[in-house]
Design a protein around this motif. Structure first.
Motif, PDB file in Angstrom:
ATOM      1  N   GLY A 108     -15.175   1.842   0.274  1.00  0.00           N
ATOM      2  CA  GLY A 108     -15.120   0.638   0.885  1.00  0.00           C
ATOM      3  C   GLY A 108     -14.718  -0.653   0.019  1.00  0.00           C
ATOM      4  N   ILE A 109     -15.273  -0.784  -0.842  1.00  0.00           N
ATOM      5  CA  ILE A 109     -14.785  -1.855  -1.465  1.00  0.00           C
ATOM      6  C   ILE A 109     -13.350  -1.759  -2.025  1.00  0.00           C
ATOM      7  N   MET A 110     -13.129  -0.381  -2.548  1.00  0.00           N
ATOM      8  CA  MET A 110     -11.789  -0.262  -3.006  1.00  0.00           C
ATOM      9  C   MET A 110     -10.752  -0.485  -2.149  1.00  0.00           C
ATOM     10  N   LEU A 111     -11.076   0.083  -0.829  1.00  0.00           N
ATOM     11  CA  LEU A 111     -10.049  -0.277   0.231  1.00  0.00           C
ATOM     12  C   LEU A 111      -9.926  -1.532   0.722  1.00  0.00           C
ATOM     13  N   LEU A 133       1.373  -4.581  -8.224  1.00  0.00           N
ATOM     14  CA  LEU A 133       2.034  -3.514  -8.570  1.00  0.00           C
ATOM     15  C   LEU A 133       3.148  -3.161  -7.270  1.00  0.00           C
ATOM     16  N   ARG A 134       3.597  -4.094  -6.684  1.00  0.00           N
ATOM     17  CA  ARG A 134       4.609  -3.939  -5.568  1.00  0.00           C
ATOM     18  C   ARG A 134       5.698  -3.016  -5.756  1.00  0.00           C
ATOM     19  N   GLY A 135       6.270  -2.950  -6.972  1.00  0.00           N
ATOM     20  CA  GLY A 135       7.566  -1.945  -7.291  1.00  0.00           C
ATOM     21  C   GLY A 135       6.871  -0.594  -7.420  1.00  0.00           C
ATOM     22  N   MET A 136       5.788  -0.144  -7.176  1.00  0.00           N
ATOM     23  CA  MET A 136       5.328   0.959  -7.518  1.00  0.00           C
ATOM     24  C   MET A 136       4.741   1.744  -6.081  1.00  0.00           C
ATOM     25  N   SER A 137       4.934   2.883  -5.907  1.00  0.00           N
ATOM     26  CA  SER A 137       4.699   3.414  -4.585  1.00  0.00           C
ATOM     27  C   SER A 137       3.098   3.348  -4.104  1.00  0.00           C
ATOM     28  N   VAL A 138       2.925   3.016  -2.849  1.00  0.00           N
ATOM     29  CA  VAL A 138       1.671   2.528  -2.301  1.00  0.00           C
ATOM     30  C   VAL A 138       0.685   3.258  -2.909  1.00  0.00           C
ATOM     31  N   GLY A 139       0.795   4.836  -3.013  1.00  0.00           N
ATOM     32  CA  GLY A 139      -0.423   5.579  -3.218  1.00  0.00           C
ATOM     33  C   GLY A 139      -0.893   5.645  -4.617  1.00  0.00           C
ATOM     34  N   TRP A 140       0.110   5.423  -5.623  1.00  0.00           N
ATOM     35  CA  TRP A 140      -0.227   5.479  -7.001  1.00  0.00           C
ATOM     36  C   TRP A 140      -0.711   4.143  -7.417  1.00  0.00           C
ATOM     37  N   ALA A 141      -0.011   2.909  -6.566  1.00  0.00           N
ATOM     38  CA  ALA A 141      -0.522   1.756  -7.037  1.00  0.00           C
ATOM     39  C   ALA A 141      -2.083   1.534  -6.438  1.00  0.00           C
ATOM     40  N   ALA A 142      -2.226   1.967  -5.345  1.00  0.00           N
ATOM     41  CA  ALA A 142      -3.819   1.764  -4.563  1.00  0.00           C
ATOM     42  C   ALA A 142      -4.592   2.510  -5.601  1.00  0.00           C
ATOM     43  N   GLY A 143      -4.255   3.886  -6.231  1.00  0.00           N
ATOM     44  CA  GLY A 143      -4.960   4.332  -7.175  1.00  0.00           C
ATOM     45  C   GLY A 143      -5.558   3.908  -8.383  1.00  0.00           C
ATOM     46  N   ILE A 144      -4.419   3.262  -8.825  1.00  0.00           N
ATOM     47  CA  ILE A 144      -4.518   2.551 -10.178  1.00  0.00           C
ATOM     48  C   ILE A 144      -5.278   1.276 -10.062  1.00  0.00           C
ATOM     49  N   ALA A 145      -5.087   0.398  -8.779  1.00  0.00           N
ATOM     50  CA  ALA A 145      -5.732  -0.562  -8.574  1.00  0.00           C
ATOM     51  C   ALA A 145      -7.361  -0.437  -8.114  1.00  0.00           C
ATOM     52  N   LEU A 164      -4.855   7.846  -1.425  1.00  0.00           N
ATOM     53  CA  LEU A 164      -4.311   8.601  -0.295  1.00  0.00           C
ATOM     54  C   LEU A 164      -4.644   8.005   1.102  1.00  0.00           C
ATOM     55  N   ILE A 165      -5.760   7.237   1.423  1.00  0.00           N
ATOM     56  CA  ILE A 165      -5.933   6.705   2.453  1.00  0.00           C
ATOM     57  C   ILE A 165      -5.008   5.425   2.696  1.00  0.00           C
ATOM     58  N   THR A 166      -4.870   4.646   1.568  1.00  0.00           N
ATOM     59  CA  THR A 166      -3.825   3.551   1.605  1.00  0.00           C
ATOM     60  C   THR A 166      -2.308   4.005   1.733  1.00  0.00           C
ATOM     61  N   PRO A 215       2.523   0.475   8.316  1.00  0.00           N
ATOM     62  CA  PRO A 215       2.819  -0.344   7.293  1.00  0.00           C
ATOM     63  C   PRO A 215       2.679  -1.920   7.361  1.00  0.00           C
ATOM     64  N   ASP A 216       2.567  -2.406   8.662  1.00  0.00           N
ATOM     65  CA  ASP A 216       2.357  -3.987   8.733  1.00  0.00           C
ATOM     66  C   ASP A 216       0.854  -4.103   8.577  1.00  0.00           C
ATOM     67  N   SER A 217      -0.043  -3.265   8.648  1.00  0.00           N
ATOM     68  CA  SER A 217      -1.409  -3.583   8.432  1.00  0.00           C
ATOM     69  C   SER A 217      -1.929  -3.488   6.941  1.00  0.00           C
ATOM     70  N   LEU A 218      -0.790  -3.184   6.265  1.00  0.00           N
ATOM     71  CA  LEU A 218      -1.222  -3.209   4.612  1.00  0.00           C
ATOM     72  C   LEU A 218      -0.785  -4.564   4.071  1.00  0.00           C
ATOM     73  N   LEU A 219      -1.772  -5.558   4.193  1.00  0.00           N
ATOM     74  CA  LEU A 219      -1.662  -6.935   3.936  1.00  0.00           C
ATOM     75  C   LEU A 219      -1.783  -7.043   2.258  1.00  0.00           C
TER      76      LEU A 219
END
Length: 181
Positions: free
Chosen positions: A38-41, A104-116, A164-166, A174-178
């Motif tokens: 939950g913290i990660m999300l 990490l806006r230039g990276m795909s969302v899944g990879w960016a979220a995993g790294i973050a 994966l969830i992100t 996509p609009d919900s990803l603030l």
């Protein structure tokens, strides 16, 4: 602003709900829970500021005595337990996760979220969590890491799930990803 407040409250509730999932309490006194997911999300979806606020709201509710932590724990006694560093670290970790996600806006969302999630939700959270664990139990860094290091594989799985969830959320709403807004 109303939407932001709603999302902050919703994600604080998500962290609490993930604490209701059955957990495994090890002899160290630190439970294996889904709350760190939950913290990660919070960070990957809401971004740094809103994610940090959601986690801070959760910690404030725990401090007020609501039994929202895994195992139904809450109240000021939590801040004298071996998990104090993790609880106090939740808002910092959510903020850090969101900050990395935003960078990490230039990276795909899944990879960016995993790294973050790895950087904020594991490394930052463990830095604070280990410190609290060492202070409360009077352990050295090596002793504390030897005990808490067993949690890293499960947290790595949570980081993958957060990615994966992100990514799924980015595809469907996509609009919900603030964190990317």
């Amino acid at each position: 602003m109303e939407r932001s407040l709603t999302l902050v409250a919703l994600f604080a509730a998500l962290i609490a709900a993930l604490g209701l999932m059955p957990n495994l309490m090890l002899a160290t006194g630190v439970p294996i829970t889904a709350q760190s997911l939950g913290i990660m999300l919070c960070g990957t979806v809401l971004g740094a500021a809103r994610g940090g606020l959601a986690a801070l709201l959760f910690v404030a509710l725990v401090a007020l005595g609501l039994p929202l932590l895994a195992g139904g724990r809450g109240g000021v006694g939590v801040f004298a337990s071996p998990t104090v560093g993790f609880v106090v670290g939740f808002p910092v970790a959510a903020f850090a996760t969101g900050f990395v996600m935003e960078q990490l806006r230039g990276m795909s969302v899944g990879w960016a979220a995993g790294i973050a999630s790895v950087l904020g939700g594991i490394i930052v959270l463990y830095a604070i969590g280990l410190t609290g664990f060492m202070m409360v139990l009077d352990r050295s860094f090596v002793e504390a890491f030897a005990i808490l290091g067993w949690y890293l594989p499960g947290d790595a799985i949570k980081a993958v799930l957060a990615g994966l969830i992100t990514a799924g959320l980015a595809r469907t709403r996509p609009d919900s990803l603030l964190s990317r807004g």
